[in-house]
Enzyme design. Structure first.
Site, PDB file in Angstrom:
ATOM      1  N   GLY A  29       0.779  -1.045  -0.016  1.00 60.74           N
ATOM      2  CA  GLY A  29      -0.120   0.028  -0.089  1.00 60.74           C
ATOM      3  C   GLY A  29       0.742   1.045   0.219  1.00 60.74           C
ATOM      4  N   HIS A  47     -20.886   9.333   7.207  1.00 65.04           N
ATOM      5  CA  HIS A  47     -20.770  10.613   7.213  1.00 65.04           C
ATOM      6  C   HIS A  47     -22.165  11.239   6.831  1.00 65.04           C
ATOM      7  CE1 HIS A  47     -19.291  14.685   6.125  1.00 65.04           C
ATOM      8  NE2 HIS A  47     -18.124  14.462   6.520  1.00 65.04           N
ATOM      9  N   SER A  61     -18.709  18.362   1.987  1.00 72.13           N
ATOM     10  CA  SER A  61     -18.184  18.806   3.277  1.00 72.13           C
ATOM     11  C   SER A  61     -19.310  19.344   4.251  1.00 72.13           C
ATOM     12  CB  SER A  61     -17.407  20.202   3.131  1.00 72.13           C
ATOM     13  OG  SER A  61     -16.930  20.726   4.205  1.00 72.13           O
ATOM     14  N   ARG A  99     -21.628  14.082  13.703  1.00 69.31           N
ATOM     15  CA  ARG A  99     -21.849  13.151  12.423  1.00 69.31           C
ATOM     16  C   ARG A  99     -22.863  12.093  12.615  1.00 69.31           C
ATOM     17  NH1 ARG A  99     -15.722  12.759   9.551  1.00 69.31           N
ATOM     18  NH2 ARG A  99     -15.799  14.814   9.225  1.00 69.31           N
ATOM     19  N   HIS A 121     -17.764   6.083   5.539  1.00 68.89           N
ATOM     20  CA  HIS A 121     -16.712   7.080   5.071  1.00 68.89           C
ATOM     21  C   HIS A 121     -15.321   6.395   5.519  1.00 68.89           C
ATOM     22  CE1 HIS A 121     -14.585  10.608   4.209  1.00 68.89           C
ATOM     23  NE2 HIS A 121     -14.528  11.026   5.359  1.00 68.89           N
TER      24      HIS A 121
END
Lengths: 259, 644, 258
Positions: free
Chosen positions: B40, B266, B284, B337, B408
């Site tokens: 990765g 999210h 956002s 959230r 998310h």
């Protein structure tokens, strides 16, 4: 929507490819272009055929992995977006869409619509960095950078390395890509110590990769999904000539020196 | 097996420096005799690979994308936290530590989190030195913005593309080492298994995604920096290629998987438009500062909206339910959230969702536009409005945005100790791939911080300790474990390629996503989770009988790549459900309907569940074994969140 | 030496040569147009012939002239080399013709340049070569009374075929004998094919300079928010419109009005 797709199919780098026609049926205008291809691929798979291979990953316009030359334009007909951000409502019902891979000697086709863009990585490896090791760096606020410089460096740094500039250029030139990095680091104080060697190294590698040279047509700028400007190329030219003609620094050779 | 987190003793602020001193060092002349595998190349991977190569180790780095620069860290928008206190607003390492522990709902280790806060300041210095163009003030110094979960401005940012700029910084450091020959980069290579010799990780098996070749790579240590597993939900803000395979293969070779049920959802994403949808796009969080969230009061009105018989503007004020303002009068639209997400889901479950699919609620700017004027709103949110318009073809200046929560980030991951080592010696996990620093919920702008902290400033110290202890003797690639593991990989690929059923891999993935979202998403119950477990088991059994995989193994084969990843998600999904069933409390991103306060907030049970749940693989279709690492809180006092 | 070679062998180095020679040629055409304005003067070719004589006999200008010829050749040669290299950079063409926005002239500089090169060869062969290296051009004798400023013209046949030019003053009469390029030009400009060739060539020049002039600045890296618009203005109005129009007017005026 129902569409006719003409898609470049090529088994691998060593095979010759050809255009193949497919029907894309019941396409929703809300689909992204890649989702439309997903639908076509699902139906191909169910028929036992090989799906069309194309590069894609983030699907939000930032990773730079998606490509596709759509109806004569990289990333399709709209400005300042990548293919994954293109939606089918930008096309009309019954339209024929031709989809080709990026075409450049330096971007050989891997399969179908996917090309090998590792030339870009090698150019970056030749000098697209500031030679600092982890740790031992000064405090981030020790060198103030004028906002206008920081902002302009940021504009250059937004390049996603997708290769649309090469695809759009009639000469398959990589100047916009290379110059974006040269400009970014050339403008920032942190990039100054290697400014004159970096530009030479990166241009030398760019030439070695076999990209064409720039004839200032501006097609790259017009097609860049991140709107990187031709000014970057101009800055790079200036730095390059300055480095070659008036500076002490040579192409830097970092290979093998590390411990 | 006992889980020793190896947290150093002593005062919080001295733990890391004392630990660094106690770690063994590798002689500089010996470093070049060690090979380190890094899988990765996101923030954690690229920074680790570059930093280790700078020290002198030989690094082999792998990514499945065509370039290390494509890793999904690139998509992070908001920013990166650091306790620099440049704003003179009372920030400190301790405050960042405290905010992060509290934000994680007290399910993270104090020692790890403090170290994270401590090295956060070095990250910013490092990135600036690399030429990362952070936002600046007119005076030329770095700018900060504030972010959710804290009362200080400590977030450094580069417009809405902070992740991109940080990743390109790490990528440039990596490139420098590739050029020097200290890092050998393998692109379009997917790790399919980890090789253990006598219980120690000594290599990996990869598939070259272009030629289909199965390769063996040896190394004295293996670092997994392979990101999170949000794509188990099919739809998420992750990249299409993001997957759990590397971590899951390691898990099946003995590494414990910790807290898999902790997922972050999210609230403000662009909703799904149909079954064709392949991924979700984040908008956002700042939009909630001026937008008002609402749904129609009645199912009938919602129905008319869904059928487009009426528009949102035609819904009278008294027919609208501003549900966040109604339920949380003091925080209103600015609840955290998880709370915002859960409430939106309730509306939809109630039949009051809007948009063509019914999976959305409104985020309305009409009031803000009336109050501030369109220009002011455009100045604040113009780019987000444009992005929304681009994707949905709806003008948010004229009609309310439709939003819906989306998966998310995943806080769970491979269990690691303070040294970032999994319980398999020689196998490390960095970044989102591990579980360690965010507890049950991650604060905004902390993911970038953790990835880079692990890669730049933790692993270069802790890895040396292990390498010094095993010595620089070359890894013997002829050990039968390599051939055996390679054969396992080949067999599995052949099994997959032999599947010529009637259902595509994508359909299985979508089905799994539906199950996970429905029963293991924003709100979980004993009953739903139990049902989900059965459904996943059945789906997995069906997959191995009826999946359709086309093409061959020795060529580019997207169908095969996808199949391997989805097969692993089908196993992970069940473990997530098991973990969620086990954790009979609510905390952070894990909300059990059975465990809530009177106000409907997450209710922790610290007496019983203040532990890390680390799962051990026990064989195919066998229940996994739970190991508990108790979380001791010496320095912070545990409190219950409230948004009244 | 090898570093200099390296510089000019790089893609940017080649472009540097294109830009510098191009700009040099741009300065030349200003002078060329300025001088040729004598063609519009109704003096029976006196000014033009004397000017032509001056150009070919004043040593510093002769040096510059050879530099100029070299520039034309180098510009054309490097243009060809770059075009071939650029072709090689895309061996497989797109099936759909590009729709990327870019000006027509910028995309066709090679073609425009090739037409111009052909024109320059014809043009120099007809005038420059005949004038300098053959004796096929006639002579004129201009007698100007310095007091009355009256000029009379007669053909003049020198005894020596290598005769070039003489200027004497006898009894207040200035006698200038000079090769008569003016008549050659005038004759040529009355030929319809010449007229067409010249007008096409000047159209080509217009498009070539429309892109070329500002492109040279871009290549050299001389761009700036404040000055680039000025460069573009000059490139468009002066180099791509006024200069080619001025040149094209000459054969037109001669063909239709003289």
């Amino acid at each position: 929507m129902n569409l006719t797709l003409k898609v470049w199919r090529q088994k691998d780098a060593n095979s010759t490819g050809k255009m193949v026609t497919y029907k894309a049926e019941n396409i929703s205008p809300d689909m992204s272009f890649l989702e439309m291809l997903d639908v076509v691929n699902e139906s191909l798979t169910l028929k036992g055929d090989e799906p069309i291979y194309f590069d894609h990953d983030c699907r939000e316009g930032i990773c730079g992995m998606c490509s596709l030359y759509i109806n004569g334009r990289p990333h399709g007909p709209k400005r300042a977006i990548t293919t994954c951000q293109l939606h089918m409502r930008s096309f009309h019902d019954g339209e024929t869409i031709t989809i080709e891979p990026w075409r450049a000697a330096s971007f050989p086709v891997i399969k179908d619509l996917t090309v090998d863009r590792s030339a870009f990585d090698r150019i970056q490896q030749a000098g697209g960095y500031v030679s600092v090791n982890t740790g031992g760096v000064p405090d981030a606020n020790i060198i103030p950078i004028p906002k206008v410089i920081a902002d302009e460096a940021f504009n250059s740094a937004t390049c996603i390395g997708c290769g649309a500039c090469v695809a759009a250029c009639k000469n398959a030139s990589a100047m916009l890509f290379v110059s974006a990095k040269v400009s970014q680091l050339g403008m920032l104080p942190q990039g100054q110590p290697e400014r004159w060697s970096r530009v030479q190294s990166m241009v030398a590698q760019m030439d070695e990769e076999g990209f064409g040279s720039c004839t200032n047509t501006g097609a790259c700028e017009a097609e860049c999904p991140k709107e990187i400007t031709l000014t970057n190329i101009s800055r790079m030219n200036n730095d390059f000539f300055s480095a070659k003609l008036f500076r002490e620094e040579k192409v830097h050779d970092h290979s093998g020196g590390g411990e | 097996m006992s889980l020793d987190a190896k947290i150093p003793q002593g005062p919080l602020a001295e733990k890391w420096s004392k630990h660094k001193f106690n770690l063994k060092l590798v002689n500089p002349a010996n470093k070049r005799k060690y090979d380190v595998i890094v899988v990765g190349t996101g923030l954690a991977g690229a920074s680790a690979a570059a930093s280790l190569a700078e020290l002198g180790y030989n690094v082999k780095a792998f990514c499945f994308q065509d370039s290390p620069r494509r890793a999904h860290s690139i998509a992070a928008q908001g920013g990166i936290n650091a306790a620099k206190n440049y704003q003179n607003d009372g920030d400190s390492v301790y405050r960042l530590f405290y905010d992060t522990i509290k934000g994680g709902d007290y399910r993270a280790r104090e020692g790890n989190v403090y170290r994270l806060a401590e090295v956060s300041v070095n990250i910013i210095d490092q990135c600036v030195a690399q030429g990362v163009p952070f936002a600046r003030e007119y005076g030329g110094l770095l700018d900060n913005r504030s972010f959710g979960g804290s009362q200080v401005s400590r977030t450094f940012y580069a417009r809405g593309q902070t992740g991109q700029q940080l990743l390109l910084g790490a990528y440039s450091a990596l490139n420098r080492q590739i050029h020097k020959g200290k890092v050998k980069m393998y692109t379009r290579s997917e790790m399919l298994d980890v090789v253990t010799v006598d219980g120690q990780a000594k290599g990996i098996i990869t598939r070259n995604l272009v030629t289909g070749e199965i390769d063996t790579h040896t190394g004295h240590a293996v670092l997994l920096c392979t990101g999170g597993y949000g794509n188990v939900f099919y739809l998420s803000t992750n990249a299409i290629g993001s997957n759990v395979t590397a971590a899951w293969r390691a898990h099946k070779r003995g590494a414990f998987f910790a807290n898999p049920c902790y997922t972050q959802i999210h609230p403000t994403c662009i909703p799904v438009t149909g079954d064709h949808q392949s991924k979700l796009t984040l908008m956002s969080e700042s939009l909630r500062n001026d937008g008002r969230v609402w749904a129609p009061k009645t199912v009938e009105t919602a129905e008319k909206l869904r059928k487009k018989e009426i528009t949102a503007a035609q819904v009278a004020e008294e027919d609208r339910d501003y549900f966040l303002e109604r339920k949380y009068p003091s925080f209103g639209n600015l609840v955290p959230r998880d709370v915002a997400s859960r409430n939106a889901k309730e509306m939809v479950d109630d039949g009051r969702g809007v948009g063509g699919s019914g999976f959305a609620v409104f985020l309305d700017f009409a009031d803000a536009i009336n109050r501030l004027g369109q220009e002011a709103v455009a100045a604040k949110y113009g780019n987000l409005f444009d992005m929304y318009y681009q994707i949905t073809d709806e003008d948010p200046y004229k009609q309310p945005m439709r939003i819906y929560p989306a998966v998310h980030y995943t806080m769970g991951g491979l269990w690691v100790d303070y040294n970032l080592s999994t319980n398999v010696p020689g196998l490390y996990a960095l970044g989102e791939c591990n579980f360690s620093d965010h507890g049950a919920n991650r604060l905004g702008a902390s993911a970038l911080m953790q990835g880079l902290a692990d890669g730049y400033f933790v692993i270069p110290y802790t890895l040396g300790d292990y390498l010094a202890s095993i010595g620089p003797k070359p890894v013997d690639a002829s050990h039968p474990a390599f051939a055996k593991t390679k054969q396992d990989v080949v067999d599995r690929i052949n099994t997959l390629l032999a599947l010529k059923g009637t259902k595509t891999v994508n359909e299985y993935h979508r089905d799994l996503g539906h199950i996970m979202w429905e029963y293991c998403g924003m709100a979980r119950t004993e009953e739903g989770l139990t049902k989900a477990k059965g459904l996943i088991q059945a789906l997995r059994a069906d997959f191995w009988k009826n999946a359709l995989i086309v093409g061959a193994g020795d060529e580019v084969n997207a169908s095969l790549e996808r199949a391997g990843r989805v097969a692993d998600f089908l196993e992970l999904g069940e473990l997530m459900v098991d973990d969620a069933l086990m954790r009979k409390e609510s905390c952070g991103g894990h909300f059990r309907l059975e465990s809530q306060t009177e106000e409907g907030e997450a209710l922790r049970n610290d007496d019983v569940f203040a532990f890390v749940g680390a799962w051990q693989y026990k064989g195919d279709n066998q229940p996994e074994e739970l190991h508990k690492e108790t979380l001791d809180f010496e320095f912070v006092h545990l409190t219950q969140r409230s948004y009244k | 030496m090898s570093e200099i070679k390296q510089t000019f062998n790089s893609s940017l180095g080649k472009k540097l040569i294109m830009a510098l020679t191009g700009l040099f040629l741009c300065t030349f055409i200003i002078v060329h147009l300025g001088g040729n304005l004598f063609l519009f003067k109704d003096d029976q070719g006196y000014g033009f012939n004397v000017y032509a004589n001056f150009l070919t006999h004043f040593p510093p200008i002769e040096v510059v002239a050879y530099l100029l010829y070299a520039s034309i050749l180098v510009h054309a040669l490097y243009g060809l080399v770059l075009t071939l290299k650029n072709r090689k950079a895309r061996p497989v063409a797109y099936a759909v013709q590009t729709k990327s926005p870019a000006s027509w002239s910028s995309k066709n500089m090679g073609l425009l340049g090739a037409i111009l090169f052909f024109f320059i060869v014809v043009h120099m062969g007809d005038f420059w070569y005949k004038y300098k290296f053959t004796h096929s051009v006639g002579y004129k004798e201009y007698r100007t009374n310095v007091l009355t400023n009256q000029t009379t013209v007669t053909d003049f046949v020198p005894a020596d075929p290598t005769f070039e030019h003489s200027s004497t003053t006898v009894n207040d009469v200035e006698i200038v004998r000079v090769k008569d390029i003016h008549t050659l030009v005038s004759t040529s400009f009355h030929n319809i094919w010449y007229l067409i060739l010249y007008v096409i060539a000047m159209g080509t020049l217009a498009f070539h300079l429309l892109h070329g002039f500002q492109s040279a600045f871009q290549t050299l890296g001389w761009t700036h928010r404040k000055y680039t618009p000025v460069v573009r203005f000059i490139g468009t109005w002066f180099f791509a419109i006024i200069i080619p129009a001025g040149f094209a007017l000459m054969p037109i005026v001669y063909y239709f009005f003289k």
